[in-house]
Write a protein that holds these residues in place. Structure first.
Motif, mmCIF file in Angstrom:
data_model
loop_
_atom_site.group_PDB
_atom_site.id
_atom_site.type_symbol
_atom_site.label_atom_id
_atom_site.label_comp_id
_atom_site.label_asym_id
_atom_site.label_seq_id
_atom_site.Cartn_x
_atom_site.Cartn_y
_atom_site.Cartn_z
ATOM 1 N N LEU A 197 0.877 -1.172 0.000
ATOM 2 C CA LEU A 197 0.000 0.000 0.000
ATOM 3 C C LEU A 197 0.911 1.218 0.000
ATOM 4 C CD1 LEU A 197 -2.970 0.903 0.153
ATOM 5 C CD2 LEU A 197 -2.767 0.874 2.646
ATOM 6 N N ILE A 198 1.037 1.849 -1.162
ATOM 7 C CA ILE A 198 2.058 2.873 -1.324
ATOM 8 C C ILE A 198 1.449 4.238 -1.639
ATOM 9 C CG2 ILE A 198 3.782 1.201 -2.066
ATOM 10 C CD1 ILE A 198 3.303 2.108 -4.954
ATOM 11 N N PHE A 199 2.164 5.272 -1.187
ATOM 12 C CA PHE A 199 1.880 6.662 -1.550
ATOM 13 C C PHE A 199 0.455 7.084 -1.178
ATOM 14 C CE2 PHE A 199 3.419 10.263 -4.225
ATOM 15 C CZ PHE A 199 4.719 10.247 -3.749
ATOM 16 N N GLN A 200 -0.034 6.595 -0.036
ATOM 17 C CA GLN A 200 -1.366 6.960 0.447
ATOM 18 C C GLN A 200 -1.314 7.935 1.620
ATOM 19 O OE1 GLN A 200 -4.501 5.680 -0.953
ATOM 20 N NE2 GLN A 200 -2.962 5.419 -2.537
ATOM 21 N N GLY A 201 -0.127 8.332 2.035
ATOM 22 C CA GLY A 201 0.000 9.363 3.051
ATOM 23 C C GLY A 201 -0.363 8.904 4.448
ATOM 24 N N CYS A 202 -0.700 9.876 5.290
ATOM 25 C CA CYS A 202 -0.900 9.631 6.717
ATOM 26 C C CYS A 202 -2.073 8.706 7.016
ATOM 27 C CB CYS A 202 -1.121 10.958 7.438
ATOM 28 S SG CYS A 202 0.308 12.076 7.405
ATOM 29 N N ALA A 203 -3.059 8.648 6.143
ATOM 30 C CA ALA A 203 -4.239 7.820 6.390
ATOM 31 C C ALA A 203 -3.982 6.334 6.143
ATOM 32 C CB ALA A 203 -5.395 8.284 5.515
ATOM 33 N N ALA A 204 -2.851 5.985 5.542
ATOM 34 C CA ALA A 204 -2.642 4.622 5.060
ATOM 35 C C ALA A 204 -2.510 3.589 6.168
ATOM 36 C CB ALA A 204 -1.405 4.574 4.159
ATOM 37 N N GLY A 205 -2.032 3.979 7.344
ATOM 38 C CA GLY A 205 -1.921 3.022 8.433
ATOM 39 C C GLY A 205 -3.276 2.478 8.846
ATOM 40 N N LEU A 206 -4.248 3.378 9.025
ATOM 41 C CA LEU A 206 -5.596 2.937 9.379
ATOM 42 C C LEU A 206 -6.285 2.270 8.196
ATOM 43 C CD1 LEU A 206 -7.697 2.731 11.553
ATOM 44 C CD2 LEU A 206 -8.436 5.068 11.045
ATOM 45 N N LYS A 207 -6.006 2.729 6.997
ATOM 46 C CA LYS A 207 -6.518 2.065 5.791
ATOM 47 C C LYS A 207 -6.066 0.600 5.773
ATOM 48 C CE LYS A 207 -7.991 3.271 2.157
ATOM 49 N NZ LYS A 207 -9.389 3.220 1.650
ATOM 50 N N ALA A 208 -4.791 0.354 6.080
ATOM 51 C CA ALA A 208 -4.261 -1.011 6.075
ATOM 52 C C ALA A 208 -4.932 -1.865 7.140
ATOM 53 C CB ALA A 208 -2.747 -0.978 6.286
ATOM 54 N N ILE A 209 -5.174 -1.296 8.312
ATOM 55 C CA ILE A 209 -5.863 -2.036 9.371
ATOM 56 C C ILE A 209 -7.261 -2.441 8.912
ATOM 57 C CG2 ILE A 209 -6.885 -1.801 11.673
ATOM 58 C CD1 ILE A 209 -4.427 -0.102 12.430
ATOM 59 N N GLN A 210 -7.951 -1.548 8.244
ATOM 60 C CA GLN A 210 -9.303 -1.864 7.780
ATOM 61 C C GLN A 210 -9.271 -2.891 6.647
ATOM 62 O OE1 GLN A 210 -12.510 0.792 8.529
ATOM 63 N NE2 GLN A 210 -11.227 2.566 8.058
ATOM 64 N N MET A 211 -8.270 -2.829 5.790
ATOM 65 C CA MET A 211 -8.102 -3.865 4.767
ATOM 66 C C MET A 211 -7.874 -5.228 5.413
ATOM 67 S SD MET A 211 -5.672 -1.850 2.010
ATOM 68 C CE MET A 211 -5.264 -3.373 1.145
ATOM 69 N N ALA A 212 -7.019 -5.247 6.440
ATOM 70 C CA ALA A 212 -6.732 -6.505 7.133
ATOM 71 C C ALA A 212 -7.983 -7.048 7.814
ATOM 72 C CB ALA A 212 -5.620 -6.274 8.159
ATOM 73 N N ARG A 213 -8.766 -6.172 8.435
ATOM 74 C CA ARG A 213 -10.025 -6.608 9.050
ATOM 75 C C ARG A 213 -10.929 -7.275 8.032
ATOM 76 N NH1 ARG A 213 -13.244 -1.635 9.586
ATOM 77 N NH2 ARG A 213 -13.350 -2.135 7.358
ATOM 78 N N ASP A 214 -11.055 -6.677 6.859
ATOM 79 C CA ASP A 214 -11.923 -7.235 5.820
ATOM 80 C C ASP A 214 -11.422 -8.599 5.346
ATOM 81 O OD1 ASP A 214 -13.368 -4.919 6.070
ATOM 82 O OD2 ASP A 214 -12.622 -4.003 4.213
ATOM 83 N N ILE A 215 -10.106 -8.750 5.258
ATOM 84 C CA ILE A 215 -9.530 -10.035 4.849
ATOM 85 C C ILE A 215 -9.884 -11.121 5.856
ATOM 86 C CG2 ILE A 215 -7.360 -11.306 4.568
ATOM 87 C CD1 ILE A 215 -6.177 -8.672 3.416
ATOM 88 N N VAL A 216 -9.713 -10.827 7.140
ATOM 89 C CA VAL A 216 -9.975 -11.828 8.168
ATOM 90 C C VAL A 216 -11.467 -12.131 8.277
ATOM 91 C CG1 VAL A 216 -9.727 -12.383 10.625
ATOM 92 C CG2 VAL A 216 -7.894 -11.172 9.425
ATOM 93 N N GLN A 217 -12.311 -11.128 8.079
ATOM 94 C CA GLN A 217 -13.750 -11.374 8.099
ATOM 95 C C GLN A 217 -14.170 -12.317 6.972
ATOM 96 O OE1 GLN A 217 -15.503 -7.457 8.007
ATOM 97 N NE2 GLN A 217 -15.624 -7.312 10.230
#
Length: 385
Positions: A155-175
């Protein structure tokens, strides 16, 4: 957008953070910058004022060049600017320095989650301050002992929001795939992109960014897990009329960042209706993990939501002691919050995490601190995760 049920146990099971060995006080970096502006005294005076008021006291850097005298600093030179590091040189430094920090944070997260590296099924690697191929994801697989078949999601070049974006992506994967265990690794070397300032707007960006890495493991909690963060519903939204208020572009002497002074006001204007959608009629929670994009951003969120000082202290403390670490920062905030809740033997508490990035993008997510799996099963109160 409906909240997930209380029996959903997709959670952050472990968190790890890392900072470079070089710390630098805000007063020192402010003086370096002001000295480089000796031929622009008005701008130099303005820079000192901005650096004093932005809420930062200490930052960390992977670049020892900032630790010398103003005459030796190539990033903020006093006179001749012909020796400013090129983007190529900065990317070479990123390639050398990013991996050790990322490994340190990831190893801590894996240990905290008490899992085996070989059981990681997905790797989300996050960064906007440097790129190379084969990238950070490939290097992490090799050094952490992950499976060569792990699903890699850079997940590249998404700026400061990307950390929480990645957490939400991971949540969706596990769900969607309950047996998954996702490792998220963020690393940002923001100080590599400091460069001579020519206008006031650039001073805002220079005043609070630092270097660091963070990581977390997301999977299904079970009866053996304690002190974890259960993940609820969340989403990403582009705020209207704000496309040009935060930009991050590749330049010849590093990446060029522009932050509009309008950002706190924009968040104050648009955040309330988004939170109303996220909470779907529920009351404001106790916990607030706010990305400290700057003192003005935390102030704006606190004021518009009428939050108490103790509800924003985690964000302000991270900003004060490490600066804005871009995508890395939200996990520093969550880790500090979780540690305190554990230390005071807190009961389960609900919260909201917020992060902001270019677009202007807002990431919003509900979560709950859970002291133990057993304690959650015995609760009979209203669950709004």
């Amino acid at each position: 957008m409906n909240p997930v049920s209380n029996n959903s146990q997709v959670s952050i099971l472990g968190i790890g953070t890392a900072l470079p060995i070089h710390s630098i006080s805000q007063s020192v970096i402010a003086e370096l910058l002001a000295t480089s502006l000796h031929d622009q005294p008005d701008l130099a005076r303005f820079s000192r004022r901005i650096f004093r008021s932005c809420g930062v006291e200490t930052r960390y850097t992977c670049e020892p060049n900032y630790l010398g005298t103003s005459e030796e600093c190539r990033y903020l030179p006093v006179g001749d600017r012909s020796n400013i590091p090129t983007t190529e040189e900065r990317m070479n430094t990123y390639r050398r320095e990013a991996l050790p920090l990322a490994i340190e944070a990831a190893e801590k997260a894996i240990k905290d989650a008490d899992i085996q590296p070989g059981n990681i099924t997905h790797l989300i690697s996050v960064s906007c301050t440097g790129q190379y191929v084969p990238g950070l994801d490939v290097m992490l697989i090799r050094h952490l002992g992950l499976s060569s078949r792990v699903n890699r999601l850079p997940l590249i070049f998404q700026g400061c929001a990307a950390g929480l974006k990645a957490i939400q992506m991971a949540r969706d994967i596990v769900q969607s795939t309950p047996d998954s265990q996702v490792l998220v690794v963020c690393v940002e070397l923001c100080t590599l992109h400091f460069q001579p300032v020519k206008e006031r707007e650039a001073l805002f960006a220079a005043s609070f960014f630092g270097d660091g890495a963070s990581s977390c493991v997301i999977g299904h909690a079970d009866q053996y897990h304690t002190h974890y963060l259960q993940l609820g519903t969340g989403y990403s939204v582009l705020l209207p009329d704000s496309t040009e208020d935060m930009t991050w572009e590749v330049g010849n002497a590093g990446f060029d960042l522009y932050l509009s002074p309008r950002i706190p006001k924009l968040l104050g204007t648009h955040l309330v209706p988004e939170l109303e959608m996220l909470l779907a009629g529920d009351n404001l929670p106790d916990l607030w993990a706010i990305h400290p994009g700057g003192r003005g951003i935390v102030d704006s969120v606190q004021n518009v939501l009428n939050l108490r000082d103790d509800q924003t202290k985690f964000s302000r403390d991270i900003l004060k002691n490490a600066g804005n670490l871009s995508s890395v920062t939200i996990m520093f905030v969550l880790d500090a919050m979780r540690s305190e809740l554990q230390s005071v033997d807190s009961t389960a508490k609900e919260g909201v995490a917020l992060a902001f990035g270019p677009g202007l993008t807002a990431e919003l997510m509900r979560f709950r601190y859970v002291p133990s799996y057993a304690s959650l099963l015995t609760e009979h109160d209203h669950a709004y995760l």
